[in-house]
Design a protein around this motif. Structure first.
Motif, PDB file in Angstrom:
ATOM      1  N   SER A  17       1.641  20.029 -17.765  1.00 10.14           N
ATOM      2  CA  SER A  17       2.116  19.819 -16.604  1.00 10.14           C
ATOM      3  C   SER A  17       0.943  19.756 -15.509  1.00 10.14           C
ATOM      4  O   SER A  17       0.001  20.583 -15.762  1.00 10.14           O
ATOM      5  N   LEU A  18       1.131  19.218 -14.449  1.00 10.48           N
ATOM      6  CA  LEU A  18       0.036  19.219 -13.274  1.00 10.48           C
ATOM      7  C   LEU A  18       0.961  18.649 -12.191  1.00 10.48           C
ATOM      8  O   LEU A  18       1.888  17.951 -12.291  1.00 10.48           O
ATOM      9  N   ARG A  19       0.639  19.391 -11.081  1.00 12.84           N
ATOM     10  CA  ARG A  19       1.248  18.846  -9.836  1.00 12.84           C
ATOM     11  C   ARG A  19      -0.063  18.310  -8.732  1.00 12.84           C
ATOM     12  O   ARG A  19      -0.933  18.825  -8.430  1.00 12.84           O
ATOM     13  N   LEU A  20       0.201  16.982  -8.233  1.00 11.23           N
ATOM     14  CA  LEU A  20      -0.726  16.493  -7.351  1.00 11.23           C
ATOM     15  C   LEU A  20      -0.213  16.622  -6.179  1.00 11.23           C
ATOM     16  O   LEU A  20       1.039  16.796  -5.717  1.00 11.23           O
ATOM     17  N   SER A  21      -1.064  16.720  -5.215  1.00 11.92           N
ATOM     18  CA  SER A  21      -0.650  16.853  -3.564  1.00 11.92           C
ATOM     19  C   SER A  21      -1.549  15.827  -2.969  1.00 11.92           C
ATOM     20  O   SER A  21      -2.483  15.351  -3.338  1.00 11.92           O
ATOM     21  N   VAL A  48       3.503   4.069  -9.469  1.00  8.88           N
ATOM     22  CA  VAL A  48       4.011   5.310 -10.103  1.00  8.88           C
ATOM     23  C   VAL A  48       5.467   5.664  -9.432  1.00  8.88           C
ATOM     24  O   VAL A  48       6.362   5.638 -10.268  1.00  8.88           O
ATOM     25  N   ALA A  49       5.314   5.725  -8.061  1.00  7.49           N
ATOM     26  CA  ALA A  49       6.550   6.058  -7.526  1.00  7.49           C
ATOM     27  C   ALA A  49       6.661   5.647  -6.143  1.00  7.49           C
ATOM     28  O   ALA A  49       5.464   5.486  -5.487  1.00  7.49           O
ATOM     29  N   ALA A  50       7.604   4.868  -5.639  1.00  7.96           N
ATOM     30  CA  ALA A  50       7.691   4.286  -4.552  1.00  7.96           C
ATOM     31  C   ALA A  50       9.102   4.938  -3.611  1.00  7.96           C
ATOM     32  O   ALA A  50      10.006   5.067  -4.314  1.00  7.96           O
ATOM     33  N   PRO A  51       8.918   4.711  -2.375  1.00 10.62           N
ATOM     34  CA  PRO A  51      10.054   5.135  -1.701  1.00 10.62           C
ATOM     35  C   PRO A  51      11.249   3.939  -1.590  1.00 10.62           C
ATOM     36  O   PRO A  51      10.570   2.858  -1.798  1.00 10.62           O
ATOM     37  N   THR A  52      12.517   4.163  -1.492  1.00 12.11           N
ATOM     38  CA  THR A  52      13.509   3.241  -1.378  1.00 12.11           C
ATOM     39  C   THR A  52      14.099   3.056  -0.171  1.00 12.11           C
ATOM     40  O   THR A  52      13.880   3.901   0.907  1.00 12.11           O
ATOM     41  N   SER A  53      14.587   1.862   0.346  1.00 10.96           N
ATOM     42  CA  SER A  53      15.243   1.904   1.686  1.00 10.96           C
ATOM     43  C   SER A  53      16.384   2.913   2.055  1.00 10.96           C
ATOM     44  O   SER A  53      16.709   3.208   3.126  1.00 10.96           O
ATOM     45  N   SER A  54      16.827   3.592   1.001  1.00 13.07           N
ATOM     46  CA  SER A  54      17.888   4.523   0.995  1.00 13.07           C
ATOM     47  C   SER A  54      17.254   5.917   1.354  1.00 13.07           C
ATOM     48  O   SER A  54      18.099   6.909   1.503  1.00 13.07           O
ATOM     49  N   GLY A  55      16.001   6.078   1.226  1.00 13.06           N
ATOM     50  CA  GLY A  55      15.402   7.226   1.301  1.00 13.06           C
ATOM     51  C   GLY A  55      15.206   8.107   0.220  1.00 13.06           C
ATOM     52  O   GLY A  55      14.592   9.111  -0.012  1.00 13.06           O
ATOM     53  N   VAL A  63       7.300   6.614 -16.234  1.00 14.04           N
ATOM     54  CA  VAL A  63       7.116   7.971 -15.847  1.00 14.04           C
ATOM     55  C   VAL A  63       8.491   8.625 -15.531  1.00 14.04           C
ATOM     56  O   VAL A  63       8.472   9.898 -15.310  1.00 14.04           O
ATOM     57  N   LYS A  64       9.446   7.601 -15.651  1.00 15.03           N
ATOM     58  CA  LYS A  64      10.929   8.245 -15.327  1.00 15.03           C
ATOM     59  C   LYS A  64      11.558   9.447 -16.072  1.00 15.03           C
ATOM     60  O   LYS A  64      11.049   9.271 -17.156  1.00 15.03           O
ATOM     61  N   GLY A  65      11.744  10.451 -15.435  1.00 18.49           N
ATOM     62  CA  GLY A  65      12.275  11.448 -16.127  1.00 18.49           C
ATOM     63  C   GLY A  65      11.204  12.494 -16.346  1.00 18.49           C
ATOM     64  O   GLY A  65      11.440  13.738 -16.662  1.00 18.49           O
ATOM     65  N   ARG A  66       9.990  12.205 -16.071  1.00 21.52           N
ATOM     66  CA  ARG A  66       8.730  13.055 -16.314  1.00 21.52           C
ATOM     67  C   ARG A  66       7.876  13.340 -15.109  1.00 21.52           C
ATOM     68  O   ARG A  66       7.437  14.537 -15.061  1.00 21.52           O
ATOM     69  N   PHE A  67       8.083  12.586 -14.262  1.00 20.95           N
ATOM     70  CA  PHE A  67       7.449  12.679 -12.751  1.00 20.95           C
ATOM     71  C   PHE A  67       8.368  12.735 -11.662  1.00 20.95           C
ATOM     72  O   PHE A  67       9.314  12.132 -11.821  1.00 20.95           O
ATOM     73  N   THR A  68       8.304  13.750 -10.640  1.00 21.82           N
ATOM     74  CA  THR A  68       9.070  13.979  -9.704  1.00 21.82           C
ATOM     75  C   THR A  68       8.385  14.238  -8.299  1.00 21.82           C
ATOM     76  O   THR A  68       7.328  14.728  -8.258  1.00 21.82           O
ATOM     77  N   ILE A  69       8.688  13.419  -7.228  1.00 18.72           N
ATOM     78  CA  ILE A  69       8.232  13.404  -5.716  1.00 18.72           C
ATOM     79  C   ILE A  69       9.017  14.720  -5.261  1.00 18.72           C
ATOM     80  O   ILE A  69      10.306  14.491  -5.168  1.00 18.72           O
ATOM     81  N   VAL A  78       3.120  15.859   0.489  1.00 18.19           N
ATOM     82  CA  VAL A  78       3.962  15.347  -0.579  1.00 18.19           C
ATOM     83  C   VAL A  78       3.480  15.572  -2.117  1.00 18.19           C
ATOM     84  O   VAL A  78       2.117  15.601  -2.154  1.00 18.19           O
ATOM     85  N   TYR A  79       4.259  16.126  -2.911  1.00 22.64           N
ATOM     86  CA  TYR A  79       3.679  16.211  -4.167  1.00 22.64           C
ATOM     87  C   TYR A  79       4.130  15.383  -5.268  1.00 22.64           C
ATOM     88  O   TYR A  79       5.144  15.041  -5.246  1.00 22.64           O
ATOM     89  N   LEU A  80       3.379  15.152  -6.280  1.00 22.42           N
ATOM     90  CA  LEU A  80       3.654  14.461  -7.442  1.00 22.42           C
ATOM     91  C   LEU A  80       3.698  15.577  -8.698  1.00 22.42           C
ATOM     92  O   LEU A  80       2.681  15.767  -9.076  1.00 22.42           O
ATOM     93  N   GLN A  81       4.903  15.895  -9.010  1.00 26.85           N
ATOM     94  CA  GLN A  81       5.013  17.052 -10.419  1.00 26.85           C
ATOM     95  C   GLN A  81       5.097  16.139 -11.446  1.00 26.85           C
ATOM     96  O   GLN A  81       5.963  15.304 -11.611  1.00 26.85           O
TER      97      GLN A  81
END
Length: 121
Positions: A17-21, A48-55, A63-69, A78-81
């Motif tokens: 695992s790694l966490r990016l900031s 990798v990850a993008a914001p949606t209109s619903s927030g 990366v779904k299921g493995r990466f989390t913002i 903002v972190y990317l775990q």
């Protein structure tokens, strides 16, 4: 002037695992749409990850299921775990932001300098 600064990259073994900031200066997080891209050697940049209109956040299938913002508004960061890392996750990771509209194409107002993530097998 808005600036994004990534940190936290490095070398990690597969399944680790790694966490990016991504620390933002010049504008509060609540006034930005922020996401992550990556680019592996010889490959095109990938969302990798993008914001949606619903927030909420939309993740790439890879990366779904493995990466989390997550976000720490007090630190304007903002972190990317990243968990269960695979060698194919090796890339330079960039955070990017826009004041108004998110574009999966990367046509965004602000970019960080990138941080290298290397996953060994």
């Amino acid at each position: 002037q808005v600036q994004l600064a990534e940190s936290g990259g490095g070398l990690v073994q597969a399944r680790g695992s790694l966490r990016l900031s991504c620390t933002v200066s010049g504008r509060t997080l609540s006034r930005l749409l922020l996401g992550w891209f990556r680019q592996a050697p010889g490959k095109e940049r990938e969302l990798v990850a993008a914001p949606t209109s619903s927030g909420s956040v939309r993740y790439a299938d890879s990366v779904k299921g493995r990466f989390t913002i997550s976000a720490d508004n007090a630190k304007n960061t903002v972190y990317l775990q990243m968990s269960s890392l695979k060698p194919e996750d090796t890339a330079v990771y960039y955070c990017a932001a826009d004041r108004s509209y998110w574009a999966d194409t990367g046509a965004l107002d602000y970019w960080g300098q990138g941080t290298q993530v290397t996953v060994s097998s």
